[in-house]
Design an enzyme around this catalytic site. Structure first.
Site, mmCIF file in Angstrom:
data_model
loop_
_atom_site.group_PDB
_atom_site.id
_atom_site.type_symbol
_atom_site.label_atom_id
_atom_site.label_comp_id
_atom_site.label_asym_id
_atom_site.label_seq_id
_atom_site.Cartn_x
_atom_site.Cartn_y
_atom_site.Cartn_z
ATOM 1 N N LEU A 266 0.979 -1.313 -0.055
ATOM 2 C CA LEU A 266 -0.042 -0.071 0.052
ATOM 3 C C LEU A 266 0.869 1.362 0.029
ATOM 4 O O LEU A 266 2.017 1.449 0.473
ATOM 5 C CB LEU A 266 -0.981 -0.186 0.935
ATOM 6 N N ASN B 169 9.572 -2.554 -5.015
ATOM 7 C CA ASN B 169 9.948 -1.064 -4.730
ATOM 8 C C ASN B 169 11.208 -0.514 -5.581
ATOM 9 O O ASN B 169 11.381 0.619 -6.051
ATOM 10 C CB ASN B 169 10.219 -0.673 -3.118
ATOM 11 N N LEU C 121 5.310 6.807 -14.037
ATOM 12 C CA LEU C 121 6.239 7.427 -15.391
ATOM 13 C C LEU C 121 5.954 8.914 -15.136
ATOM 14 O O LEU C 121 6.005 9.582 -16.158
ATOM 15 C CB LEU C 121 5.986 6.819 -16.612
ATOM 16 N N CYS D 169 10.059 4.654 2.156
ATOM 17 C CA CYS D 169 10.222 3.140 1.461
ATOM 18 C C CYS D 169 11.395 3.229 0.438
ATOM 19 O O CYS D 169 12.157 2.358 0.465
ATOM 20 C CB CYS D 169 8.847 2.671 1.147
ATOM 21 N N LYS E 149 14.944 3.974 1.394
ATOM 22 C CA LYS E 149 15.495 3.041 2.320
ATOM 23 C C LYS E 149 15.560 1.499 1.741
ATOM 24 O O LYS E 149 16.485 0.586 1.783
ATOM 25 C CB LYS E 149 14.578 2.936 3.580
HETATM 26 C C1 UGA Z 1 5.719 3.035 -1.905
HETATM 27 C C2 UGA Z 1 4.996 1.952 -3.040
HETATM 28 O O1 UGA Z 1 4.391 2.699 -3.920
HETATM 29 C C3 UGA Z 1 3.993 1.107 -2.237
HETATM 30 O O2 UGA Z 1 3.518 0.245 -3.293
HETATM 31 C C4 UGA Z 1 4.893 0.346 -1.032
HETATM 32 O O3 UGA Z 1 4.035 -0.324 -0.385
HETATM 33 C C5 UGA Z 1 5.457 1.517 -0.253
HETATM 34 O O4 UGA Z 1 6.197 2.261 -1.096
HETATM 35 C C6 UGA Z 1 5.953 0.693 0.919
HETATM 36 O O5 UGA Z 1 7.010 0.072 0.700
HETATM 37 O O6 UGA Z 1 5.472 0.783 2.050
HETATM 38 P P1 UGA Z 1 4.794 5.289 -1.050
HETATM 39 O O7 UGA Z 1 6.083 5.487 -0.445
HETATM 40 O O8 UGA Z 1 3.833 5.692 0.002
HETATM 41 O O9 UGA Z 1 4.595 3.778 -1.635
HETATM 42 O O10 UGA Z 1 4.692 6.444 -2.042
HETATM 43 P P2 UGA Z 1 4.652 6.475 -3.674
HETATM 44 O O11 UGA Z 1 3.372 6.615 -4.144
HETATM 45 O O12 UGA Z 1 5.022 4.994 -4.205
HETATM 46 O O13 UGA Z 1 5.700 7.613 -4.039
HETATM 47 C C7 UGA Z 1 7.085 7.442 -3.727
HETATM 48 C C8 UGA Z 1 7.674 8.511 -4.597
HETATM 49 O O14 UGA Z 1 7.713 8.354 -5.824
HETATM 50 C C9 UGA Z 1 7.086 9.940 -3.967
HETATM 51 O O15 UGA Z 1 8.261 10.818 -3.634
HETATM 52 C C10 UGA Z 1 6.477 10.249 -5.229
HETATM 53 O O16 UGA Z 1 6.248 11.548 -5.561
HETATM 54 C C11 UGA Z 1 7.246 9.646 -6.470
HETATM 55 N N1 UGA Z 1 6.648 9.452 -7.591
HETATM 56 C C12 UGA Z 1 5.729 8.568 -7.781
HETATM 57 C C13 UGA Z 1 7.146 10.065 -8.928
HETATM 58 O O17 UGA Z 1 7.861 11.021 -8.795
HETATM 59 N N2 UGA Z 1 6.458 9.736 -9.827
HETATM 60 C C14 UGA Z 1 5.626 8.833 -10.077
HETATM 61 O O18 UGA Z 1 5.175 8.822 -11.178
HETATM 62 C C15 UGA Z 1 5.170 8.160 -8.851
#
Ligand code: UGA
Length: 432
Positions: A153, A211, A253, A263, A266
Protein backbone atom coordinates in the site's frame (compact mmCIF):
# COMPACT_ATOMS: atom_id res chain seq x y z
CA UNK A 1 -10.50 -14.79 12.53
CA UNK A 2 -8.66 -13.39 15.53
CA UNK A 3 -5.74 -11.25 14.44
CA UNK A 4 -3.03 -9.36 16.27
CA UNK A 5 -1.13 -6.56 14.53
CA UNK A 6 2.14 -5.70 16.27
CA UNK A 7 3.09 -2.10 15.53
CA UNK A 8 0.56 0.63 14.76
CA UNK A 9 2.56 2.49 12.10
CA UNK A 10 1.30 2.82 8.53
CA UNK A 11 1.27 -0.84 7.62
CA UNK A 12 0.03 -2.21 10.96
CA UNK A 13 -2.68 0.33 11.59
CA UNK A 14 -4.09 0.47 8.06
CA UNK A 15 -4.10 -3.28 7.52
CA UNK A 16 -5.44 -3.94 11.04
CA UNK A 17 -8.29 -1.51 10.52
CA UNK A 18 -9.06 -2.91 7.06
CA UNK A 19 -8.96 -6.52 8.29
CA UNK A 20 -11.46 -5.61 11.03
CA UNK A 21 -13.64 -3.95 8.41
CA UNK A 22 -13.65 -7.28 6.56
CA UNK A 23 -15.19 -8.89 9.66
CA UNK A 24 -12.17 -10.12 11.64
CA UNK A 25 -11.48 -9.45 15.32
CA UNK A 26 -8.30 -7.40 15.41
CA UNK A 27 -6.11 -6.22 18.26
CA UNK A 28 -3.58 -3.55 17.27
CA UNK A 29 -0.70 -3.59 19.72
CA UNK A 30 1.93 -0.94 20.29
CA UNK A 31 4.38 -0.32 23.12
CA UNK A 32 3.64 3.42 22.88
CA UNK A 33 0.97 3.88 25.58
CA UNK A 34 0.08 7.43 24.53
CA UNK A 35 -0.54 6.31 20.95
CA UNK A 36 -2.79 3.47 22.14
CA UNK A 37 -4.73 5.79 24.46
CA UNK A 38 -5.32 8.19 21.57
CA UNK A 39 -6.33 5.43 19.18
CA UNK A 40 -8.89 4.18 21.70
CA UNK A 41 -10.41 7.65 21.57
CA UNK A 42 -10.43 7.55 17.77
CA UNK A 43 -7.44 9.89 17.38
CA UNK A 44 -5.26 8.81 14.47
CA UNK A 45 -1.48 9.27 14.74
CA UNK A 46 -0.95 9.51 10.97
CA UNK A 47 -2.55 11.50 8.17
CA UNK A 48 -4.41 9.04 5.97
CA UNK A 49 -7.64 9.94 4.17
CA UNK A 50 -10.58 7.76 5.28
CA UNK A 51 -8.75 6.01 8.12
CA UNK A 52 -10.40 7.84 11.01
CA UNK A 53 -13.91 6.89 9.89
CA UNK A 54 -12.95 3.21 9.62
CA UNK A 55 -11.25 3.23 13.04
CA UNK A 56 -14.30 4.78 14.70
CA UNK A 57 -16.73 2.43 12.95
CA UNK A 58 -14.86 -0.78 13.76
CA UNK A 59 -13.83 0.24 17.26
CA UNK A 60 -17.47 1.00 18.00
CA UNK A 61 -18.66 -2.39 16.76
CA UNK A 62 -15.90 -3.96 18.92
CA UNK A 63 -14.09 -5.75 16.09
CA UNK A 64 -11.11 -3.44 16.45
CA UNK A 65 -9.21 -3.03 19.69
CA UNK A 66 -6.01 -1.36 20.81
CA UNK A 67 -3.65 -2.57 23.49
CA UNK A 68 -0.14 -2.35 24.89
CA UNK A 69 -0.37 -5.90 26.28
CA UNK A 70 1.52 -7.94 23.71
CA UNK A 71 1.52 -11.20 25.68
CA UNK A 72 -2.27 -11.45 26.09
CA UNK A 73 -3.00 -10.11 22.62
CA UNK A 74 -0.86 -12.88 21.10
CA UNK A 75 -2.54 -15.52 23.25
CA UNK A 76 -5.98 -14.48 22.04
CA UNK A 77 -5.02 -14.47 18.36
CA UNK A 78 -4.67 -17.05 15.59
CA UNK A 79 -2.54 -14.95 13.25
CA UNK A 80 0.14 -12.51 14.43
CA UNK A 81 1.26 -9.84 11.97
CA UNK A 82 4.63 -8.24 12.63
CA UNK A 83 4.34 -4.65 11.36
CA UNK A 84 7.18 -2.86 13.13
CA UNK A 85 9.59 -0.50 11.39
CA UNK A 86 12.74 -1.61 9.57
CA UNK A 87 14.54 1.72 9.07
CA UNK A 88 18.00 2.06 7.59
CA UNK A 89 20.69 1.43 10.21
CA UNK A 90 22.27 4.62 11.49
CA UNK A 91 25.32 5.40 9.38
CA UNK A 92 24.78 2.31 7.23
CA UNK A 93 22.64 1.06 4.38
CA UNK A 94 21.22 -2.22 5.70
CA UNK A 95 17.83 -2.54 7.40
CA UNK A 96 17.80 -2.28 11.19
CA UNK A 97 16.00 -5.45 12.28
CA UNK A 98 16.26 -4.92 16.03
CA UNK A 99 12.52 -4.28 16.44
CA UNK A 100 11.68 -7.40 14.41
CA UNK A 101 13.90 -9.64 16.53
CA UNK A 102 12.71 -8.07 19.74
CA UNK A 103 9.10 -8.77 18.80
CA UNK A 104 10.00 -12.32 17.72
CA UNK A 105 11.52 -12.94 21.18
CA UNK A 106 8.33 -11.77 22.82
CA UNK A 107 6.12 -13.87 20.53
CA UNK A 108 8.22 -16.93 21.31
CA UNK A 109 7.31 -16.57 25.01
CA UNK A 110 3.60 -16.16 24.36
CA UNK A 111 2.75 -19.02 22.02
CA UNK A 112 0.00 -21.05 23.72
CA UNK A 113 -1.51 -22.82 20.65
CA UNK A 114 -0.84 -23.02 16.89
CA UNK A 115 -0.06 -19.55 15.53
CA UNK A 116 0.77 -18.19 12.13
CA UNK A 117 3.40 -15.49 12.51
CA UNK A 118 3.39 -13.21 9.48
CA UNK A 119 5.92 -10.51 8.60
CA UNK A 120 4.22 -7.59 6.92
CA UNK A 121 7.16 -5.31 7.66
CA UNK A 122 9.58 -5.00 4.76
CA UNK A 123 12.36 -7.39 5.75
CA UNK A 124 15.48 -8.58 3.91
CA UNK A 125 15.45 -12.06 2.47
CA UNK A 126 16.11 -14.76 5.11
CA UNK A 127 14.64 -12.69 7.96
CA UNK A 128 11.77 -15.21 8.13
CA UNK A 129 14.37 -17.99 8.68
CA UNK A 130 15.87 -15.98 11.55
CA UNK A 131 12.44 -15.40 13.13
CA UNK A 132 11.71 -19.12 12.88
CA UNK A 133 14.94 -19.87 14.73
CA UNK A 134 14.06 -17.46 17.53
CA UNK A 135 10.58 -18.95 17.89
CA UNK A 136 11.88 -22.51 17.89
CA UNK A 137 14.07 -21.89 20.96
CA UNK A 138 11.03 -21.71 23.24
CA UNK A 139 8.73 -23.88 21.14
CA UNK A 140 10.54 -27.07 20.29
CA UNK A 141 7.28 -28.76 19.24
CA UNK A 142 6.93 -26.02 16.60
CA UNK A 143 3.34 -24.93 17.13
CA UNK A 144 3.76 -22.13 14.63
CA UNK A 145 4.47 -21.23 11.00
CA UNK A 146 6.42 -18.17 9.91
CA UNK A 147 5.04 -16.58 6.73
CA UNK A 148 6.00 -13.55 4.65
CA UNK A 149 3.14 -11.36 3.42
CA UNK A 150 4.59 -8.11 2.09
CA UNK A 151 2.34 -5.07 1.94
CA UNK A 152 2.17 -2.89 -1.17
CA UNK A 153 0.00 0.00 0.00
CA UNK A 154 0.92 3.62 -0.64
CA UNK A 155 0.62 6.43 1.86
CA UNK A 156 -2.34 8.61 1.02
CA UNK A 157 -4.01 5.77 -0.93
CA UNK A 158 -3.57 3.14 1.75
CA UNK A 159 -7.18 2.06 2.28
CA UNK A 160 -7.91 1.79 -1.41
CA UNK A 161 -4.63 -0.07 -2.00
CA UNK A 162 -5.40 -2.52 0.82
CA UNK A 163 -8.96 -3.11 -0.31
CA UNK A 164 -8.28 -3.41 -4.04
CA UNK A 165 -4.74 -4.76 -4.33
CA UNK A 166 -3.36 -5.95 -7.68
CA UNK A 167 -1.93 -8.97 -5.90
CA UNK A 168 -1.59 -10.62 -2.53
CA UNK A 169 1.75 -12.32 -2.02
CA UNK A 170 2.02 -15.10 0.55
CA UNK A 171 5.41 -16.69 1.08
CA UNK A 172 5.10 -19.83 3.16
CA UNK A 173 6.83 -23.14 3.10
CA UNK A 174 3.80 -25.20 4.19
CA UNK A 175 0.25 -25.87 2.97
CA UNK A 176 -1.63 -25.29 6.24
CA UNK A 177 -0.71 -21.63 6.69
CA UNK A 178 -1.23 -20.97 2.98
CA UNK A 179 -4.80 -22.30 3.18
CA UNK A 180 -5.61 -20.19 6.27
CA UNK A 181 -4.17 -17.00 4.76
CA UNK A 182 -5.89 -17.55 1.43
CA UNK A 183 -9.13 -17.81 3.38
CA UNK A 184 -8.35 -14.62 5.32
CA UNK A 185 -7.84 -12.74 2.07
CA UNK A 186 -10.75 -14.40 0.23
CA UNK A 187 -12.95 -11.23 0.32
CA UNK A 188 -10.22 -9.38 -1.63
CA UNK A 189 -9.49 -12.32 -3.95
CA UNK A 190 -13.17 -12.53 -4.87
CA UNK A 191 -13.02 -8.84 -5.85
CA UNK A 192 -10.25 -9.55 -8.34
CA UNK A 193 -6.93 -9.54 -6.45
CA UNK A 194 -4.45 -12.13 -7.74
CA UNK A 195 -3.26 -14.53 -5.08
CA UNK A 196 0.41 -15.47 -5.42
CA UNK A 197 1.87 -18.24 -3.28
CA UNK A 198 5.65 -18.48 -3.19
CA UNK A 199 8.44 -19.62 -0.93
CA UNK A 200 9.00 -17.38 2.10
CA UNK A 201 12.29 -16.06 0.77
CA UNK A 202 10.78 -15.25 -2.62
CA UNK A 203 7.99 -13.20 -1.01
CA UNK A 204 10.55 -11.23 0.99
CA UNK A 205 12.47 -10.48 -2.18
CA UNK A 206 9.35 -9.62 -4.22
CA UNK A 207 8.76 -6.64 -1.95
CA UNK A 208 12.26 -5.18 -2.38
CA UNK A 209 12.37 -5.94 -6.10
CA UNK A 210 8.99 -4.22 -6.57
CA UNK A 211 9.98 -1.05 -4.74
CA UNK A 212 13.37 -0.96 -6.45
CA UNK A 213 11.70 -1.37 -9.84
CA UNK A 214 9.20 1.43 -9.19
CA UNK A 215 12.06 3.67 -8.04
CA UNK A 216 13.89 2.75 -11.26
CA UNK A 217 10.87 3.66 -13.38
CA UNK A 218 10.60 7.08 -11.75
CA UNK A 219 14.32 7.72 -12.04
CA UNK A 220 14.29 6.63 -15.66
CA UNK A 221 11.55 9.11 -16.60
CA UNK A 222 13.24 11.85 -14.54
CA UNK A 223 16.41 11.40 -16.60
CA UNK A 224 14.40 11.34 -19.84
CA UNK A 225 12.78 14.59 -18.63
CA UNK A 226 16.25 16.15 -18.37
CA UNK A 227 16.84 15.23 -22.00
CA UNK A 228 13.40 16.54 -23.02
CA UNK A 229 14.24 19.92 -21.50
CA UNK A 230 17.36 20.13 -23.65
CA UNK A 231 15.68 19.16 -26.91
CA UNK A 232 12.31 20.87 -26.44
CA UNK A 233 10.15 17.76 -26.24
CA UNK A 234 7.28 17.24 -23.78
CA UNK A 235 8.09 14.38 -21.36
CA UNK A 236 4.37 13.71 -20.88
CA UNK A 237 4.13 12.70 -24.53
CA UNK A 238 6.99 10.29 -23.89
CA UNK A 239 5.28 8.83 -20.78
CA UNK A 240 2.04 8.29 -22.68
CA UNK A 241 3.76 6.93 -25.76
CA UNK A 242 5.83 4.51 -23.69
CA UNK A 243 3.19 3.66 -21.11
CA UNK A 244 0.60 2.47 -23.62
CA UNK A 245 2.89 -0.45 -24.34
CA UNK A 246 1.46 -3.02 -21.90
CA UNK A 247 4.95 -4.38 -21.28
CA UNK A 248 5.91 -0.98 -19.87
CA UNK A 249 2.69 0.39 -18.33
CA UNK A 250 1.89 4.05 -17.81
CA UNK A 251 1.94 4.31 -14.02
CA UNK A 252 4.95 5.67 -12.10
CA UNK A 253 6.17 7.46 -15.19
CA UNK A 254 5.45 10.95 -13.86
CA UNK A 255 8.59 13.06 -13.92
CA UNK A 256 9.14 15.32 -10.93
CA UNK A 257 11.42 15.93 -7.95
CA UNK A 258 13.55 13.15 -6.44
CA UNK A 259 11.46 10.26 -5.13
CA UNK A 260 11.22 10.24 -1.36
CA UNK A 261 9.19 8.76 1.47
CA UNK A 262 9.76 6.06 4.00
CA UNK A 263 10.14 3.22 1.52
CA UNK A 264 11.90 3.73 -1.83
CA UNK A 265 15.06 5.41 -0.43
CA UNK A 266 15.44 2.88 2.39
CA UNK A 267 14.49 -0.22 0.39
CA UNK A 268 16.74 0.51 -2.60
CA UNK A 269 19.68 0.85 -0.22
CA UNK A 270 18.72 -2.31 1.67
CA UNK A 271 18.43 -4.52 -1.43
CA UNK A 272 21.87 -3.35 -2.58
CA UNK A 273 23.19 -4.22 0.86
CA UNK A 274 21.63 -7.71 0.69
CA UNK A 275 23.11 -8.28 -2.79
CA UNK A 276 26.54 -7.15 -1.56
CA UNK A 277 26.34 -9.81 1.17
CA UNK A 278 25.74 -12.41 -1.52
CA UNK A 279 28.53 -10.93 -3.68
CA UNK A 280 26.08 -9.92 -6.42
CA UNK A 281 26.18 -6.56 -8.15
CA UNK A 282 22.89 -4.67 -8.55
CA UNK A 283 24.36 -2.04 -10.84
CA UNK A 284 20.99 -0.77 -12.11
CA UNK A 285 19.62 -0.09 -8.61
CA UNK A 286 22.95 1.43 -7.56
CA UNK A 287 22.77 3.96 -10.35
CA UNK A 288 19.12 4.69 -9.53
CA UNK A 289 20.11 5.60 -5.97
CA UNK A 290 22.93 7.78 -7.28
CA UNK A 291 20.76 9.50 -9.87
CA UNK A 292 17.98 10.19 -7.37
CA UNK A 293 20.49 11.65 -4.91
CA UNK A 294 21.55 14.11 -7.58
CA UNK A 295 17.98 14.95 -8.65
CA UNK A 296 17.49 17.82 -6.19
CA UNK A 297 20.73 19.45 -7.43
CA UNK A 298 19.42 19.34 -10.98
CA UNK A 299 16.14 20.98 -9.96
CA UNK A 300 18.00 23.55 -7.86
CA UNK A 301 20.24 24.45 -10.80
CA UNK A 302 17.06 25.16 -12.78
CA UNK A 303 15.86 27.41 -9.93
CA UNK A 304 19.15 29.36 -10.08
CA UNK A 305 18.81 29.69 -13.85
CA UNK A 306 15.19 30.87 -13.55
CA UNK A 307 16.35 33.51 -11.06
CA UNK A 308 19.30 34.57 -13.27
CA UNK A 309 21.64 33.24 -10.59
CA UNK A 310 20.44 35.89 -8.14
CA UNK A 311 19.07 33.85 -5.25
CA UNK A 312 19.99 36.22 -2.41
CA UNK A 313 16.93 38.03 -0.99
CA UNK A 314 14.65 36.41 -3.55
CA UNK A 315 11.22 35.56 -2.10
CA UNK A 316 10.52 31.92 -2.87
CA UNK A 317 7.23 30.21 -2.06
CA UNK A 318 6.97 26.43 -1.70
CA UNK A 319 3.52 24.90 -2.15
CA UNK A 320 3.68 21.53 -0.40
CA UNK A 321 6.77 20.22 1.34
CA UNK A 322 5.95 16.58 2.11
CA UNK A 323 7.42 13.86 -0.11
CA UNK A 324 4.17 13.66 -2.09
CA UNK A 325 0.52 14.71 -1.80
CA UNK A 326 -2.04 13.28 0.64
CA UNK A 327 0.44 12.58 3.39
CA UNK A 328 2.03 14.56 6.24
CA UNK A 329 5.18 12.47 5.90
CA UNK A 330 8.40 14.45 5.50
CA UNK A 331 10.74 11.47 5.37
CA UNK A 332 13.29 11.86 2.58
CA UNK A 333 11.22 14.63 0.98
CA UNK A 334 13.24 16.54 -1.62
CA UNK A 335 12.15 19.78 0.11
CA UNK A 336 14.48 18.78 2.96
CA UNK A 337 17.39 19.12 0.53
CA UNK A 338 16.18 22.11 -1.47
CA UNK A 339 14.88 24.48 1.21
CA UNK A 340 18.02 24.48 3.43
CA UNK A 341 20.28 25.09 0.40
CA UNK A 342 18.12 27.99 -0.80
CA UNK A 343 17.97 29.42 2.72
CA UNK A 344 21.77 29.24 2.95
CA UNK A 345 22.04 31.12 -0.32
CA UNK A 346 20.02 33.95 1.21
CA UNK A 347 16.56 33.25 -0.25
CA UNK A 348 13.52 34.19 1.81
CA UNK A 349 11.25 31.19 1.88
CA UNK A 350 7.61 30.92 2.76
CA UNK A 351 5.89 27.57 2.51
CA UNK A 352 2.37 26.28 2.78
CA UNK A 353 1.41 22.65 3.25
CA UNK A 354 -2.13 21.31 3.70
CA UNK A 355 -0.81 19.21 6.61
CA UNK A 356 0.57 22.25 8.42
CA UNK A 357 3.81 23.55 9.90
CA UNK A 358 6.89 21.31 9.70
CA UNK A 359 9.34 21.18 12.57
CA UNK A 360 12.03 20.01 10.12
CA UNK A 361 12.57 23.62 8.99
CA UNK A 362 12.71 25.06 12.49
CA UNK A 363 15.82 27.15 13.00
CA UNK A 364 16.51 27.66 9.29
CA UNK A 365 17.17 31.27 8.42
CA UNK A 366 14.29 33.04 6.66
CA UNK A 367 12.07 29.98 6.32
CA UNK A 368 8.48 30.60 7.45
CA UNK A 369 5.23 28.70 7.42
CA UNK A 370 2.12 30.46 6.09
CA UNK A 371 -1.42 29.41 6.92
CA UNK A 372 -2.89 29.79 3.45
CA UNK A 373 -1.87 29.37 -0.18
CA UNK A 374 -2.58 33.07 -0.68
CA UNK A 375 -0.29 34.20 2.17
CA UNK A 376 2.52 31.99 0.87
CA UNK A 377 2.22 33.15 -2.74
CA UNK A 378 1.65 36.90 -2.38
CA UNK A 379 4.72 39.07 -2.94
CA UNK A 380 6.82 36.07 -4.05
CA UNK A 381 9.36 36.27 -6.83
CA UNK A 382 9.11 32.56 -7.51
CA UNK A 383 6.37 30.04 -6.67
CA UNK A 384 7.53 26.42 -6.57
CA UNK A 385 4.80 23.78 -6.73
CA UNK A 386 6.51 20.93 -4.93
CA UNK A 387 3.66 18.45 -4.35
CA UNK A 388 0.56 17.58 -6.31
CA UNK A 389 -2.19 18.19 -3.72
CA UNK A 390 -5.64 18.87 -5.19
CA UNK A 391 -5.48 22.18 -3.28
CA UNK A 392 -2.83 23.35 -5.76
CA UNK A 393 -4.49 22.12 -8.95
CA UNK A 394 -6.76 25.03 -9.75
CA UNK A 395 -5.18 28.09 -8.25
CA UNK A 396 -6.15 31.33 -9.92
CA UNK A 397 -2.65 32.80 -9.74
CA UNK A 398 -3.85 36.14 -11.09
CA UNK A 399 -5.73 36.73 -7.82
CA UNK A 400 -2.50 36.56 -5.84
CA UNK A 401 -0.45 39.14 -7.69
CA UNK A 402 0.57 41.98 -5.41
CA UNK A 403 2.85 44.26 -7.37
CA UNK A 404 5.25 42.41 -9.68
CA UNK A 405 4.19 39.14 -11.33
CA UNK A 406 5.85 36.05 -9.87
CA UNK A 407 7.47 33.22 -11.82
CA UNK A 408 6.03 29.71 -11.44
CA UNK A 409 8.13 26.53 -11.32
CA UNK A 410 5.70 23.62 -11.41
CA UNK A 411 7.75 20.59 -10.33
CA UNK A 412 4.73 18.27 -10.73
CA UNK A 413 3.53 19.38 -14.17
CA UNK A 414 0.08 20.21 -12.82
CA UNK A 415 -0.68 23.14 -15.11
CA UNK A 416 -1.02 23.49 -18.84
CA UNK A 417 1.99 25.61 -19.88
CA UNK A 418 0.20 27.39 -22.71
CA UNK A 419 -2.76 28.46 -20.51
CA UNK A 420 -0.52 29.80 -17.72
CA UNK A 421 1.75 31.57 -20.18
CA UNK A 422 -1.31 33.18 -21.81
CA UNK A 423 -2.03 34.78 -18.42
CA UNK A 424 1.35 36.44 -18.69
CA UNK A 425 3.26 34.35 -16.17
CA UNK A 426 6.76 33.04 -16.72
CA UNK A 427 6.15 29.35 -16.23
CA UNK A 428 8.57 26.43 -15.97
CA UNK A 429 7.81 22.76 -15.41
CA UNK A 430 9.63 19.43 -15.59
CA UNK A 431 10.70 17.91 -18.90
CA UNK A 432 8.58 20.16 -21.08
C1 UGA B 1 5.66 3.00 -2.01
C2 UGA B 1 5.07 1.98 -2.99
O1 UGA B 1 4.43 2.64 -4.07
C3 UGA B 1 4.09 1.05 -2.29
O2 UGA B 1 3.65 0.05 -3.19
C4 UGA B 1 4.79 0.39 -1.12
O3 UGA B 1 3.91 -0.45 -0.38
C5 UGA B 1 5.33 1.45 -0.18
O4 UGA B 1 6.24 2.31 -0.91
C6 UGA B 1 6.05 0.73 0.94
O5 UGA B 1 7.02 0.04 0.67
O6 UGA B 1 5.54 0.77 2.08
P1 UGA B 1 4.83 5.31 -0.93
O7 UGA B 1 6.22 5.44 -0.42
O8 UGA B 1 3.69 5.55 -0.03
O9 UGA B 1 4.60 3.83 -1.56
O10 UGA B 1 4.67 6.36 -2.12
P2 UGA B 1 4.57 6.35 -3.72
O11 UGA B 1 3.23 6.79 -4.11
O12 UGA B 1 5.06 5.09 -4.28
O13 UGA B 1 5.61 7.51 -4.06
C7 UGA B 1 7.01 7.40 -3.75
C8 UGA B 1 7.76 8.54 -4.36
O14 UGA B 1 7.79 8.45 -5.77
C9 UGA B 1 7.17 9.92 -4.05
O15 UGA B 1 8.21 10.82 -3.79
C10 UGA B 1 6.42 10.28 -5.33
O16 UGA B 1 6.27 11.66 -5.50
C11 UGA B 1 7.35 9.67 -6.36
N1 UGA B 1 6.68 9.38 -7.66
C12 UGA B 1 5.75 8.41 -7.76
C13 UGA B 1 7.08 10.08 -8.79
O17 UGA B 1 7.95 10.98 -8.72
N2 UGA B 1 6.52 9.79 -9.98
C14 UGA B 1 5.57 8.82 -10.11
O18 UGA B 1 5.10 8.60 -11.25
C15 UGA B 1 5.17 8.12 -8.98
Amino acid sequence: MNLCMIGTGYVGLVSGVCFSDLGNNVICVDKDLEKIKKLKKGKIPIYEPGLEELVLKNHKNKRLNFSTDLHNSIKKSDIIFICVGTPTKRGGSSADLSQIYNVAQQISKSINKYKIVVTKSTVPVTTGDAIEKILTKNNLKKKFTVVSNPEFLREGEAIRDFTYPDRIVIGSNDKKSNKILKNLYSPLISKGAQYVHTSRRAAELIKYASNAFLATKITFINEIANLCEKIGVNVEDISIGMGLDKRIGGRFLRAGPAYGGSCFPKDTKAIINTADKYKTKLTVIKSVVKSNKNRSNILLKRVYKILNNKVKNKKICFLGVTFKANTDDMRDSSSLTMIPILSKKGAKIRYYDPTGYKKEFKGLKNVFYENTVKDAIERSDLVIIHTEWNDFKSINFKNFIKGKKFIIYDMRNIYDPSKIKKQGFKYFSVGR
